[in-house]
Design an enzyme around this catalytic site. Structure first.
Site, PDB file in Angstrom:
ATOM      1  CG  ASP A   1      -1.970  -0.989   1.016  1.00 29.70           C
ATOM      2  OD1 ASP A   1      -2.109  -1.491  -0.176  1.00 29.70           O
ATOM      3  OD2 ASP A   1      -2.722  -1.366   1.985  1.00 29.70           O
TER       4      ASP A   1
ATOM      5  CE1 TYR B   1      -9.826  -5.165   4.237  1.00 29.13           C
ATOM      6  CE2 TYR B   1      -8.709  -5.801   2.280  1.00 29.13           C
ATOM      7  CZ  TYR B   1      -9.339  -6.047   3.223  1.00 29.13           C
ATOM      8  OH  TYR B   1      -9.657  -7.524   3.556  1.00 29.13           O
TER       9      TYR B   1
END
Length: 556
Positions: free
Chosen positions: A378, A463
């Site tokens: 990420d 997410y």
């Protein structure tokens, strides 16, 4: 008389509600210490607040000074990231360059000179004979006069261009390539099977783009473009070779649909017309997403318990420094890595020099090609730059202090995230200690525990991660991570149950593992100790992971 009393009480209640609402709303602004608070702060606290500026995130003005300096001093044309093609040069990110620890400690502890304030600029050089990614240290701020290439020093060599992070515009170029050049090659399949109308697809990607060093080949998975699209796969994926810096040379390598592989779009069109494509009857999702919608499913209930501070907050914020009981620390958010705290002191003694998030990864497995090859790091999306504005009373207590952050990552101008940090004190729910003695002359002793929480929330595609740094009154520091948002799903077909659970008729919850990495640089008793802490969140079906992956393609 009773009627007058009722009216009086009603007016009084209305006034109280108005005052409470006004108080809650006005707590969300950037905290400014008034004269009374400044008087309460000792000279030591105010001094630490000034010293903490060495860790302060870049201001929008500093970011723009760095950008303008690079535009005039690099001697090459620089495109804006929002318009940059792979064959262009552009500034990808501008962040704070922390000074060496030794210089900072000399400044903080021994009245040394203040380290030069500098920025780290990451540039994509696509318009060069040898395309590459280069990192420059630029300083001194706020008026930069020099830039130094630190790429080789940091990485041991030049960074090849294929290692660059994706720009949003490069992903848009992929969409345009598919829409203009590839979809028209299979009109019957696109319209009759997956109901393509020109704008009804969302996308996810098998990242990193390839299985070996040098690859730039990416699987693009298609979803219905509705709220919560992550839960509406249509079973159609395209493998695109984007190695060339010339978009006109991009090409499709493979096409996947409902468990079948095809050579290209012409092939799937031919196979469909001749009846050799196994068609899945996926229903069109309603415009609100249906089962993936975030609309409230139950009626509103009565207001629940509220956070209450009888005499106001017991913490103070001075610039980027927080003081709470025996604690003090500086804070910031790095655009790439996310939240971080520095110079953490308890009762005046430094115990942690740096506590910072480093990366969050998610390793997927599936019988669909895109999630089968997905290993999200990420950091590559910008964990800090994707923090979101926090909602009072939901993400944080109403009475929390809300702070803004500024970033420059894949953008033309500094971006401000309003209210993206919250700081608050809350009861720890369990006492620090307690004991009830049943002996003769029974007695009880207990000590309540309240903690200070430094919180931000990152929304990385599907997410949402809630990051908490927690400071207890007994000298303990906690790090807590909550995962929310949507799962990243895959199309349900064949042996899908070996790779996850069935979420809906055509939706598989793909098996995956989360890894969260933090850096902790402790200074306890004057001895520096640096460690990397990794938090692993394992799914229960690990025995089925990566069954269809090529041997040797997982890199850790």
């Amino acid at each position: 008389m009773n009627l007058k009393l009722a009216y009086l009480l009603l007016a009084l209640c209305t006034a109280i509600i108005f005052i409470l609402v006004w108080a809650f709303q006005n707590r969300g602004g950037k905290p400014m210490l008034c004269d009374s608070h400044l008087q309460e702060m000792g000279w030591e606290e105010r001094g630490h607040g000034i010293y903490s500026q060495v860790f302060a995130d870049l201001t929008p003005e500093e970011i723009m000074e760095v950008k303008i300096y690079l535009q005039y001093n690099l001697g090459v044309p620089l495109a804006e990231p929002s318009q940059a093609k792979p064959s262009d040069n552009c500034i990808f990110s501008i962040t704070l360059q922390l000074p060496p620890k030794a210089e900072v400690l000399q400044f903080l502890d021994h009245q040394g000179s203040r380290p030069a304030r500098q920025a780290l600029a990451v540039l994509h050089f696509g318009n060069q004979q040898d395309p590459n990614v280069t990192e420059f240290v630029v300083g001194p701020l706020p008026n930069p006069m020099y830039h130094q290439d630190v790429t080789v020093q940091k990485y041991g060599g030049k960074l090849p261009y294929y290692r660059r992070f994706f720009l949003e515009n490069e992903l848009r170029e992929i969409h345009t390539f598919l829409k203009n050049r590839e979809y028209p090659k299979a009109p019957s399949f696109m319209q009759k099977v997956i109901y393509y109308n020109g704008s009804n697809f969302g996308y996810s990607y098998g990242i990193p783009p390839g299985l070996k060093s040098g690859d730039r080949k990416i699987w693009v998975a298609h979803f219905q473009n509705v709220p919560g699209s992550y839960l509406h796969p249509v079973g159609f994926e395209v493998h695109v070779d984007i190695c060339s810096l010339d978009v006109s040379h991009w090409k499709v390598l493979k096409v996947f649909y409902n468990g079948q592989y095809f050579e290209d779009m012409e092939d799937i069109e031919r196979q469909f017309i001749t009846g050799h494509v196994k068609v899945a009857k996926v229903k069109k999702a309603p415009s609100d997403g249906g089962y993936s919608s975030l609309k409230q499913r139950v009626p509103h209930q009565r207001l629940g318990p509220l956070h209450y501070e009888p005499r106001g907050p017991r913490y103070r914020i001075w610039n980027n420094q927080v003081f709470f009981m025996s604690w003090s620390f500086a804070f910031g958010i790095d655009a790439n890595r996310g939240p971080q705290v520095f110079d953490v002191r308890f009762k005046g003694e430094r115990i942690v020099y740096e506590l910072s998030l480093q990366d969050a990864s998610a390793i997927y497995g599936s019988n669909n090609p895109a999630p089968m090859q997905t290993r999200y790091m990420d950091l590559s999306f910008g964990i800090g730059a994707r923090v979101s504005t926090l909602t009072q009373g939901v993400d944080c207590p109403y009475l929390a202090t809300y702070l803004d952050r500024n970033f420059f990552l894949d953008s033309s101008l500094p971006v401000t995230r309003k209210g993206s940090i919250c700081i608050f004190e809350q009861n720890a729910e369990v006492p620090v200690r307690r004991h009830y003695d049943h002996s003769e002359g029974a007695f009880y002793g207990g000590l309540v525990d309240s903690v200070l929480v430094f919180r931000s929330v990152t929304a990385v595609n599907n997410y949402d991660y809630v990051w908490d740094f927690i400071f207890h009154q007994n000298g303990a520091i906690g790090v807590r991570v909550h995962a929310s948002g949507y799962i990243q799903s895959a199309f349900y077909f064949g042996d899908a149950l070996e790779f996850g659970n069935r979420v809906q008729e055509w939706t598989q919850g793909a098996i995956h593992t989360h890894n969260i990495n933090f850096k902790v640089d402790m200074d306890i008793g004057g001895t520096p100790v640096s460690v990397i802490i990794s938090l692993d969140f394992m799914e229960p079906l690990v025995k089925f992971a990566f069954k269809y992956l090529t041997k040797g393609c997982l890199l850790f």
